[in-house]
Design a protein around this motif. Sequence first.
Motif, mmCIF file in Angstrom:
data_model
loop_
_atom_site.group_PDB
_atom_site.id
_atom_site.type_symbol
_atom_site.label_atom_id
_atom_site.label_comp_id
_atom_site.label_asym_id
_atom_site.label_seq_id
_atom_site.Cartn_x
_atom_site.Cartn_y
_atom_site.Cartn_z
ATOM 1 N N ILE A 194 -28.533 -31.310 -8.887
ATOM 2 C CA ILE A 194 -28.828 -32.750 -8.889
ATOM 3 C C ILE A 194 -30.039 -33.051 -8.005
ATOM 4 O O ILE A 194 -30.901 -33.865 -8.363
ATOM 5 N N ALA A 222 -20.215 -34.523 -6.695
ATOM 6 C CA ALA A 222 -21.343 -35.079 -7.452
ATOM 7 C C ALA A 222 -21.764 -36.431 -6.892
ATOM 8 O O ALA A 222 -22.958 -36.762 -6.860
ATOM 9 N N ALA A 272 -30.042 -32.126 -14.550
ATOM 10 C CA ALA A 272 -29.493 -31.104 -13.652
ATOM 11 C C ALA A 272 -28.932 -29.934 -14.460
ATOM 12 O O ALA A 272 -29.085 -28.767 -14.079
ATOM 13 N N ILE A 327 -21.391 -39.065 -10.626
ATOM 14 C CA ILE A 327 -22.792 -39.502 -10.559
ATOM 15 C C ILE A 327 -22.893 -41.000 -10.822
ATOM 16 O O ILE A 327 -23.551 -41.737 -10.075
ATOM 17 N N HIS A 362 -27.649 -36.314 -14.930
ATOM 18 C CA HIS A 362 -26.622 -35.323 -15.242
ATOM 19 C C HIS A 362 -27.173 -34.264 -16.202
ATOM 20 O O HIS A 362 -27.062 -33.057 -15.963
ATOM 21 N N THR A 388 -25.480 -37.324 -5.359
ATOM 22 C CA THR A 388 -26.269 -38.374 -6.010
ATOM 23 C C THR A 388 -26.721 -39.431 -5.017
ATOM 24 O O THR A 388 -27.533 -40.288 -5.355
#
Length: 514
Positions: free
Chosen positions: A505, A275, A483, A458, A480, A279
Amino acid sequence: MKILSLNQIRKADQYCMDYESISSTQLMERAAKGCFDWIIHHHQYFKLKKIPFIVLAGNGNNGGDGLFLSKMLHLYGASVFVYEMNISNHFSNDFLIQKNKILEHKINLKTIHEGDQFPFFNQDSYLIDAIFGIGFNREMNPYWKSFFDYINETKFKAIISIDIPSGLFLEKKHENFEGIIKATHTLSFQAPKLCFLLPNYADYVGKWYLINIGWNNDFLNKIKTQNYYIDHQLVLSIYKKKKRRKFSHKGDYGHGTIIGGRFGMIGSVALASSASFRTGIGKLSVYIPSCGYQIIQSVLPEAIVHTDVKDNWISNIVISHNNINAIGIGVGMGVHPQTVYAVESFFLNLLKINKKIPIVIDADAINILSSQSKLLELLPKEAIITPHPKEFQRLFGSWKNDYEKLLILKKMSIKYKIFIVLKGAHSVISTPNGDQYFNSTGNTGMATAGSGDVLTGIIMSLLSQGYSSKESCIMGVYLHGLAGDIASKKLSKEAIIANDIIKNIGEAYLKIKV
């Protein structure tokens, strides 16, 4: 978007009337027209012709909204039956104006007095609840409570509440939840109400929507509040501050570290790390027990892997602070005694170094904090902790209701000068100055293993890229949830897994940029 008090809402209405030189009746009709437009947009014309509307109108301005809406539905061709709820002998002027219009158009109108036998309602109807507005703050007598229960038990096609479900207090805490209309849809004016965002009220509010009634933006910008609803405009303003430059390189987008994992839980680190990369982080190191080395190298070749001397748990956190821009700690870590000692030493060492390193603390690192409460005093200023409700309860104690929970949340973030992200539907961010931000994205499909690990990754990634702790929390929970919303539309809520959030994301970023 600001969440306003009752007094502020009334001032915003009055300013709108003064600024535009319109009457309260005209503002009422504008609000009702917005509700009418919503109904037309969500229900095709032929359905309106076939399905009757039952409108329950109180004696105040909320009832006036319902009466003008009734007239519009009638003129559109729908079958409308209006019941005037004579709960008090006080009638607002705007209600009386709208009642006369109903009579002029010969729309079906009956009055229900206290003690009357409950009328028979056609279950194939839409019920419009326009009985009480946002100013209602008293207990009802047994007759009207029973009548509201009767409404809730009748299986209407839908129950649409105007501005707020009748019987629900805008600001006052409920001692019990008797005598509240259970709406399937709430059409609220201009700004969300705080109670809409709290778990205890979800069964009464249903799905809620905002109807724009033309409040003046200059006036809204001047209003001071500590409660905010995170919307696209706010997140876009944050995102624009870190727009990528053409001649940049990975070093410009931060070097972060994820610390966590134990035997059987290395996947948590993999999710958080993946993640982080999705990001936008430039470089990422992970610190894990030795058992996770091959796993991370295989599933995430982009990461730099450092391992503990222990195979199955972390015993001593050894990382270089010199080139690290942010840290995420706790995912899948466990609470082995040596791990607890390692975390204690880690926080002590953070105090000693000269460089301030932003940090997000999650999962077992939070559990260690709750068992070693003295560690809370060691947290760096503006540290971020991301508990779910049970972790929050272990940290700071239990609460009687959602309003008390928010008060504890505010007190603790102010006391320790930290950001607290209390996860859940409408995750709430509490800041060191007492402001609270409620998230607008996300869905029940995200209640799945690993979703919290993704959020940690994230937020840590955003910290590494130079976003402030506040910006990272706000943008992190929104990204978050967005997504997750995209994933749910592609797969269904039941089918979402944490990796699906990560995979979307990028698409969430594209939506933010619009």
